[in-house]
Design an enzyme around this catalytic site. Structure first.
Site, mmCIF file in Angstrom:
data_model
loop_
_atom_site.group_PDB
_atom_site.id
_atom_site.type_symbol
_atom_site.label_atom_id
_atom_site.label_comp_id
_atom_site.label_asym_id
_atom_site.label_seq_id
_atom_site.Cartn_x
_atom_site.Cartn_y
_atom_site.Cartn_z
ATOM 1 N N LYS A 11 0.827 -1.215 0.000
ATOM 2 C CA LYS A 11 0.000 0.000 0.000
ATOM 3 C C LYS A 11 0.867 1.274 0.000
ATOM 4 O O LYS A 11 2.080 1.211 0.253
ATOM 5 C CB LYS A 11 -0.937 -0.048 1.214
ATOM 6 C CG LYS A 11 -1.953 -1.203 1.149
ATOM 7 C CD LYS A 11 -2.945 -1.139 2.304
ATOM 8 C CE LYS A 11 -3.987 -2.245 2.194
ATOM 9 N NZ LYS A 11 -4.998 -2.159 3.277
ATOM 10 N N TYR A 51 -12.150 -2.038 -4.172
ATOM 11 C CA TYR A 51 -12.707 -2.161 -2.820
ATOM 12 C C TYR A 51 -14.231 -2.051 -2.803
ATOM 13 O O TYR A 51 -14.812 -1.748 -1.755
ATOM 14 C CB TYR A 51 -12.079 -1.109 -1.901
ATOM 15 C CG TYR A 51 -10.714 -1.499 -1.361
ATOM 16 C CD1 TYR A 51 -10.571 -2.606 -0.513
ATOM 17 C CD2 TYR A 51 -9.568 -0.768 -1.670
ATOM 18 C CE1 TYR A 51 -9.324 -2.969 -0.007
ATOM 19 C CE2 TYR A 51 -8.320 -1.129 -1.167
ATOM 20 C CZ TYR A 51 -8.210 -2.227 -0.330
ATOM 21 O OH TYR A 51 -6.982 -2.588 0.179
ATOM 22 N N PHE A 59 -15.621 3.429 6.455
ATOM 23 C CA PHE A 59 -14.244 3.810 6.132
ATOM 24 C C PHE A 59 -13.959 3.803 4.625
ATOM 25 O O PHE A 59 -12.841 4.090 4.202
ATOM 26 C CB PHE A 59 -13.241 2.906 6.864
ATOM 27 C CG PHE A 59 -13.390 1.424 6.585
ATOM 28 C CD1 PHE A 59 -12.880 0.854 5.419
ATOM 29 C CD2 PHE A 59 -14.024 0.592 7.496
ATOM 30 C CE1 PHE A 59 -13.010 -0.497 5.153
ATOM 31 C CE2 PHE A 59 -14.161 -0.779 7.240
ATOM 32 C CZ PHE A 59 -13.659 -1.312 6.063
ATOM 33 N N ARG A 87 -2.144 -14.232 4.526
ATOM 34 C CA ARG A 87 -2.888 -13.546 5.591
ATOM 35 C C ARG A 87 -2.161 -13.693 6.934
ATOM 36 O O ARG A 87 -2.147 -12.772 7.748
ATOM 37 C CB ARG A 87 -4.306 -14.122 5.703
ATOM 38 C CG ARG A 87 -5.182 -13.953 4.475
ATOM 39 C CD ARG A 87 -5.699 -12.568 4.258
ATOM 40 N NE ARG A 87 -6.396 -12.028 5.399
ATOM 41 C CZ ARG A 87 -7.120 -10.907 5.360
ATOM 42 N NH1 ARG A 87 -7.250 -10.229 4.235
ATOM 43 N NH2 ARG A 87 -7.704 -10.447 6.439
ATOM 44 N N THR A 93 -5.797 -7.018 10.662
ATOM 45 C CA THR A 93 -6.068 -5.730 10.010
ATOM 46 C C THR A 93 -5.586 -4.552 10.855
ATOM 47 O O THR A 93 -4.936 -3.639 10.355
ATOM 48 C CB THR A 93 -7.591 -5.577 9.766
ATOM 49 O OG1 THR A 93 -8.067 -6.735 9.080
ATOM 50 C CG2 THR A 93 -7.902 -4.330 8.968
ATOM 51 N N ARG A 104 2.147 -6.346 9.503
ATOM 52 C CA ARG A 104 1.380 -5.226 10.055
ATOM 53 C C ARG A 104 1.869 -4.831 11.449
ATOM 54 O O ARG A 104 1.878 -3.651 11.796
ATOM 55 C CB ARG A 104 -0.101 -5.552 10.020
ATOM 56 C CG ARG A 104 -0.658 -5.411 8.584
ATOM 57 C CD ARG A 104 -2.001 -6.031 8.417
ATOM 58 N NE ARG A 104 -2.677 -5.601 7.193
ATOM 59 C CZ ARG A 104 -3.819 -6.131 6.764
ATOM 60 N NH1 ARG A 104 -4.407 -7.100 7.460
ATOM 61 N NH2 ARG A 104 -4.375 -5.697 5.652
ATOM 62 N N ASN A 114 -2.160 0.186 6.695
ATOM 63 C CA ASN A 114 -1.615 -1.043 7.283
ATOM 64 C C ASN A 114 -0.735 -1.841 6.306
ATOM 65 O O ASN A 114 -0.607 -3.055 6.407
ATOM 66 C CB ASN A 114 -2.738 -1.898 7.884
ATOM 67 C CG ASN A 114 -3.792 -2.259 6.859
ATOM 68 O OD1 ASN A 114 -3.648 -1.963 5.673
ATOM 69 N ND2 ASN A 114 -4.852 -2.922 7.301
ATOM 70 N N HIS A 117 -2.257 -5.413 1.449
ATOM 71 C CA HIS A 117 -3.546 -6.069 1.191
ATOM 72 C C HIS A 117 -3.273 -7.526 0.848
ATOM 73 O O HIS A 117 -2.276 -7.833 0.194
ATOM 74 C CB HIS A 117 -4.267 -5.422 -0.002
ATOM 75 C CG HIS A 117 -5.429 -6.251 -0.491
ATOM 76 N ND1 HIS A 117 -6.685 -6.167 0.077
ATOM 77 C CD2 HIS A 117 -5.508 -7.223 -1.442
ATOM 78 C CE1 HIS A 117 -7.487 -7.049 -0.512
ATOM 79 N NE2 HIS A 117 -6.798 -7.698 -1.444
ATOM 80 N N GLU A 128 -9.353 -11.023 -7.747
ATOM 81 C CA GLU A 128 -8.435 -9.894 -7.513
ATOM 82 C C GLU A 128 -7.169 -10.004 -8.379
ATOM 83 O O GLU A 128 -6.658 -8.987 -8.855
ATOM 84 C CB GLU A 128 -8.076 -9.824 -6.032
ATOM 85 C CG GLU A 128 -9.267 -9.417 -5.171
ATOM 86 C CD GLU A 128 -8.938 -9.322 -3.691
ATOM 87 O OE1 GLU A 128 -9.861 -9.005 -2.917
ATOM 88 O OE2 GLU A 128 -7.778 -9.565 -3.291
HETATM 89 P P1 ADP Z 1 -8.066 -6.773 5.520
HETATM 90 O O1 ADP Z 1 -7.226 -5.820 4.688
HETATM 91 O O2 ADP Z 1 -7.322 -7.271 6.727
HETATM 92 O O3 ADP Z 1 -8.691 -7.881 4.703
HETATM 93 P P2 ADP Z 1 -10.702 -5.493 5.493
HETATM 94 O O4 ADP Z 1 -10.955 -6.240 4.229
HETATM 95 O O5 ADP Z 1 -11.715 -5.609 6.583
HETATM 96 O O6 ADP Z 1 -9.272 -5.886 6.122
HETATM 97 O O7 ADP Z 1 -10.546 -3.943 5.182
HETATM 98 C C1 ADP Z 1 -9.890 -3.508 4.007
HETATM 99 C C2 ADP Z 1 -8.984 -2.356 4.369
HETATM 100 O O8 ADP Z 1 -9.788 -1.251 4.815
HETATM 101 C C3 ADP Z 1 -8.017 -2.603 5.537
HETATM 102 O O9 ADP Z 1 -6.849 -3.302 5.169
HETATM 103 C C4 ADP Z 1 -7.723 -1.193 5.980
HETATM 104 O O10 ADP Z 1 -6.799 -0.539 5.103
HETATM 105 C C5 ADP Z 1 -9.093 -0.530 5.827
HETATM 106 N N1 ADP Z 1 -9.888 -0.610 7.074
HETATM 107 C C6 ADP Z 1 -10.492 -1.711 7.592
HETATM 108 N N2 ADP Z 1 -11.146 -1.423 8.734
HETATM 109 C C7 ADP Z 1 -10.948 -0.098 8.944
HETATM 110 C C8 ADP Z 1 -11.370 0.821 9.957
HETATM 111 N N3 ADP Z 1 -12.119 0.421 10.989
HETATM 112 N N4 ADP Z 1 -10.976 2.112 9.847
HETATM 113 C C9 ADP Z 1 -10.216 2.534 8.799
HETATM 114 N N5 ADP Z 1 -9.806 1.725 7.803
HETATM 115 C C10 ADP Z 1 -10.151 0.419 7.868
HETATM 116 MG MG MG Z 2 -10.040 -7.744 3.130
#
Ligand code: ADP
Ligand code: MG
Length: 140
Positions: A11, A51, A59, A87, A93, A104, A114, A117, A128
């Site tokens: 990212k 996304y 968010f 993962r 996350t 992370r 973070n 992805h 994807e």
């Molecule tokens: P992951 O990336 O671990 O699969 P998610 O798919 O739930 O997590 O979310 C996608 C991305 O959205 C996260 O990696 C992060 O960049 C952002 N994100 C997720 N939850 C939050 C939150 N509560 N506040 C701000 N950004 C968030």
């Molecule tokens: Mg995700």
């Protein structure tokens, strides 16, 4: 266990801090191979489409703004159980909840910024990977 492919994105917070090599070393040390890779600056439309599954989440807007704030590196990781393994290497996350040694935990700036992805299922991985790469660009 089957050899799988999964989509990984480094990212904008990671490219900005020049961390692509350090992060990719973690994948390679764990036995995943980078079989496709490209550096991109996503448009709002591209990040929004990628996304789209999070469209209704509070968010979403911020996430699209963050993902377009600088270059990303999209890549395909290949290996045994690659979806789950990626993962695991990434960590939770929210970096506050990520296990020691994960990307992370070591590198993320916040729950949003973070660093990485990773696809969350084999089915989403196929979608994807195809979002970013054509078959001819993936060299196993
Ligand atoms: P992951 O990336 O671990 O699969 P998610 O798919 O739930 O997590 O979310 C996608 C991305 O959205 C996260 O990696 C992060 O960049 C952002 N994100 C997720 N939850 C939050 C939150 N509560 N506040 C701000 N950004 C968030
Ligand atoms: Mg995700």
């Amino acid at each position: 266990m089957a050899v799988e492919r999964t989509l990984s994105i480094l990212k904008p917070d990671a490219t900005r801090r020049n961390l692509t090599g350090k992060i990719n070393a973690k994948f390679e040390e764990a036995g995943l191979r980078i079989v496709a890779q490209k550096r991109l600056h996503l448009s709002e439309a591209q990040a929004g489409a990628f996304y789209a599954v999070h469209k209704e989440r509070p968010f979403y807007k911020d996430l699209v703004a963050f993902m377009t704030s600088g270059p990303v590196v999209a890549q395909v990781l290949e290996g045994e159980n690659a979806v789950a393994k990626n993962r695991e290497i990434m960590g939770a996350t929210n970096p506050a909840n990520a296990a020691p040694g994960t990307i992370r935990k070591e590198f993320a700036e916040s729950i949003e910024a973070n660093s990485v992805h990773g696809s969350d299922s084999a089915e989403n991985a196929a979608t994807e990977v195809a979002f970013f790469f054509s078959g001819i660009e993936i060299v196993g």
